[in-house]
Scaffold this motif. Sequence first.
Motif, short mmCIF file in Angstrom:
data_model
loop_
_atom_site.label_atom_id
_atom_site.label_comp_id
_atom_site.label_asym_id
_atom_site.label_seq_id
_atom_site.Cartn_x
_atom_site.Cartn_y
_atom_site.Cartn_z
N ILE A 1 -41.01 51.40 27.86
CA ILE A 1 -40.75 52.60 28.90
C ILE A 1 -40.17 52.23 29.94
O ILE A 1 -40.32 51.15 30.41
N LEU A 2 -39.46 53.12 30.68
CA LEU A 2 -38.70 52.93 31.77
C LEU A 2 -39.23 54.35 32.61
O LEU A 2 -38.49 55.43 31.97
N SER A 3 -40.12 54.41 33.33
CA SER A 3 -40.45 55.79 34.00
C SER A 3 -39.84 55.73 35.49
O SER A 3 -39.60 54.74 36.15
N LEU A 4 -39.46 56.89 35.97
CA LEU A 4 -38.54 57.10 37.20
C LEU A 4 -39.36 58.38 37.90
O LEU A 4 -39.64 59.25 37.23
N GLY A 5 -39.96 57.93 39.18
CA GLY A 5 -40.49 59.30 39.78
C GLY A 5 -40.84 58.69 41.20
O GLY A 5 -40.47 57.67 41.88
N GLU A 6 -41.18 59.58 41.91
CA GLU A 6 -41.66 59.67 43.63
C GLU A 6 -42.70 58.45 43.80
O GLU A 6 -42.39 57.76 44.71
N ALA A 7 -43.65 58.37 42.96
CA ALA A 7 -44.64 57.18 43.30
C ALA A 7 -45.05 56.80 41.64
O ALA A 7 -44.97 57.46 41.04
N GLU A 8 -45.76 55.63 41.98
CA GLU A 8 -46.36 54.87 40.93
C GLU A 8 -45.43 54.79 39.53
O GLU A 8 -46.04 55.38 38.47
N ALA A 9 -44.13 54.61 39.53
CA ALA A 9 -43.58 54.52 38.46
C ALA A 9 -42.60 53.12 38.56
O ALA A 9 -42.59 52.44 39.53
N ARG A 10 -41.94 52.97 37.24
CA ARG A 10 -41.35 51.65 37.23
C ARG A 10 -39.87 51.82 38.31
O ARG A 10 -39.83 50.69 38.72
N VAL A 11 -39.47 52.69 38.60
CA VAL A 11 -38.52 53.05 39.53
C VAL A 11 -39.08 54.02 40.33
O VAL A 11 -39.50 55.29 40.15
N THR A 12 -39.51 53.64 41.70
CA THR A 12 -40.48 54.51 42.48
C THR A 12 -39.57 55.05 43.74
O THR A 12 -38.90 53.96 44.41
N PHE A 13 -39.10 56.14 43.93
CA PHE A 13 -38.30 56.76 44.99
C PHE A 13 -38.81 56.47 46.52
O PHE A 13 -38.14 56.09 47.29
N GLU A 14 -40.16 56.94 46.64
CA GLU A 14 -40.92 56.83 47.73
C GLU A 14 -39.98 57.43 48.97
O GLU A 14 -39.74 56.83 49.93
N SER A 15 -39.41 58.55 48.48
CA SER A 15 -38.40 59.35 49.48
C SER A 15 -39.28 60.25 50.52
O SER A 15 -38.63 60.17 51.58
N ALA B 1 -29.48 57.85 52.14
CA ALA B 1 -30.08 56.73 52.61
C ALA B 1 -30.91 56.07 51.49
O ALA B 1 -31.03 54.95 51.03
N VAL B 2 -31.73 57.05 50.96
CA VAL B 2 -32.63 56.58 49.86
C VAL B 2 -31.82 55.98 48.42
O VAL B 2 -32.38 55.29 48.02
N GLY B 3 -30.89 57.02 48.35
CA GLY B 3 -30.00 56.50 47.16
C GLY B 3 -29.27 54.87 47.48
O GLY B 3 -29.62 54.15 46.56
N GLU B 4 -29.15 54.52 48.51
CA GLU B 4 -28.74 53.16 48.77
C GLU B 4 -29.77 52.42 48.49
O GLU B 4 -29.43 51.33 48.09
N LYS B 5 -30.65 52.80 49.15
CA LYS B 5 -32.15 51.71 48.73
C LYS B 5 -32.32 51.64 47.27
O LYS B 5 -32.57 50.66 46.87
N LEU B 6 -32.16 52.71 46.59
CA LEU B 6 -32.69 52.54 45.09
C LEU B 6 -31.41 51.81 44.68
O LEU B 6 -31.70 50.94 43.49
N LEU B 7 -30.41 51.95 44.78
CA LEU B 7 -29.10 50.97 44.33
C LEU B 7 -29.46 49.55 44.50
O LEU B 7 -29.13 48.68 43.53
N LYS B 8 -30.01 49.13 45.64
CA LYS B 8 -30.14 47.75 45.93
C LYS B 8 -31.45 47.31 45.13
O LYS B 8 -31.59 46.15 44.53
N LYS B 9 -32.56 48.13 45.59
CA LYS B 9 -33.72 47.81 45.02
C LYS B 9 -34.01 47.36 43.60
O LYS B 9 -34.78 46.52 42.91
N TYR B 10 -33.42 48.42 42.82
CA TYR B 10 -33.40 48.29 41.37
C TYR B 10 -32.30 47.67 40.60
O TYR B 10 -32.27 48.15 39.46
N ASP B 11 -31.43 47.16 41.17
CA ASP B 11 -30.06 46.74 40.44
C ASP B 11 -30.62 45.55 39.58
O ASP B 11 -30.11 45.65 38.19
N ALA B 12 -31.39 44.79 39.84
CA ALA B 12 -31.97 43.66 38.89
C ALA B 12 -32.72 44.36 37.67
O ALA B 12 -32.22 43.91 36.51
N LEU B 13 -33.56 45.34 37.94
CA LEU B 13 -34.13 45.94 36.87
C LEU B 13 -33.16 46.75 35.91
O LEU B 13 -33.25 46.48 34.70
#
Length: 348
Positions: free
Chosen positions: A290-304, A190-202
């Motif tokens: 920079i492109l940062s990815l992580g659970e919180a406070e990142a350009r791509v934020t999982f918030e899982s 479910a988190v993967g689905e959300k990330l694919l939609k939320k960050y497609d534009a980025l």
Amino acid sequence: MTERGEFSHTEILSQPEAWADALDVVEKSRDGLKNIFDATYDQVVFTGCGSTHYLSLAAAALFQEMTGKIARAVPGGELLLNSEAAIGWNSNPAHKTLLVAISRSGSTTETVRAVEAFKQQQRGPVLTITNYGQEPLAGLADVPLVIEKGQEESVAQTRSFAAMYLAAAAMTMLAAGNETLRGEMRKLPAVGEKLLKKYDALARETGENLSFDRFYFLGGGARYGLACEGNLKMKEMTLSHSEPFYFLEFRHGPMSMVTRSAVVVGLLSEKNSGHERTLLDEMQAMGGTILSLGEAEARVTFESGIPESARNVLYLPVLQLMAYYRSMAKGLNPDRPNNLTAVVKLDL
Ligand code: F1P
């Protein structure tokens, strides 16, 4: 007739289903896996080639972290041709090695031949993780994990890789007796689905920016192997210069390559994010993007809300999408990368 890149795009977007399949496969095989893990062995060796070698790097680091057992990754070709240097103990047959062989196709020559030799030398039990159960590798395993939903047409591995990685991670939690973390992994699709939609534009914006001419992927611990895979996707799909590094290693020379045309991708951890963010800030000051990815406070934020060691697969979808969009923007076909075939067959 499929459109250019259609397979890759479809496979990247559909991968959460393959993730769920991977978790189901491990659950169905739990008794056979527990028998293997409860037996005695002195070390665990993960092996694969290309993407699945990088998967092995990530899986070995996680296995070592979660179980405390010695675990390492060895490329299939090395295990076949330099087994003594790769895993040692030829001289002492009393030592047992658990071999985990990983291959999307299940028919890559080096991987299959290395497993055959390992069995012939009676070095220990064999697990395999693959997407094609009818291919040779599955038949060589004491316990084969076959994730059919990870099968794909594109030469570049995307959903197959993520699904096989999840199987390796879930198997690791089983070996560690950590059913809480294995249960937490059920939230990942479910988190993967959300990330694919939320960050497609980025992913599209970054991927389509052809002023970038070099990509560096930084990760530590179990994230380093995933940084290596992000690097390989960039090479295979877009024919761009890309390289992976352990986070702090980047300062020791390679950062000289950071220019305004560089993208520095940081797979941020939770516990070391202070050091990692400091390094990314330095690279930004040098002109890098920079492109940062992580659970919180990142350009791509999982918030899982999922504990760190159970959620590493979440770094992959946006990086796969970015490579896909860059490939398409360059007029390439990510389904059929230059000079590559889906499986390497050799006459060794
Ligand atoms: C291994 C591999 C891939 C690579 C390319 C050629 O395949 O080297 O990692 O991206 O597709 O094959 P496999 O053993 O995982 O099927």
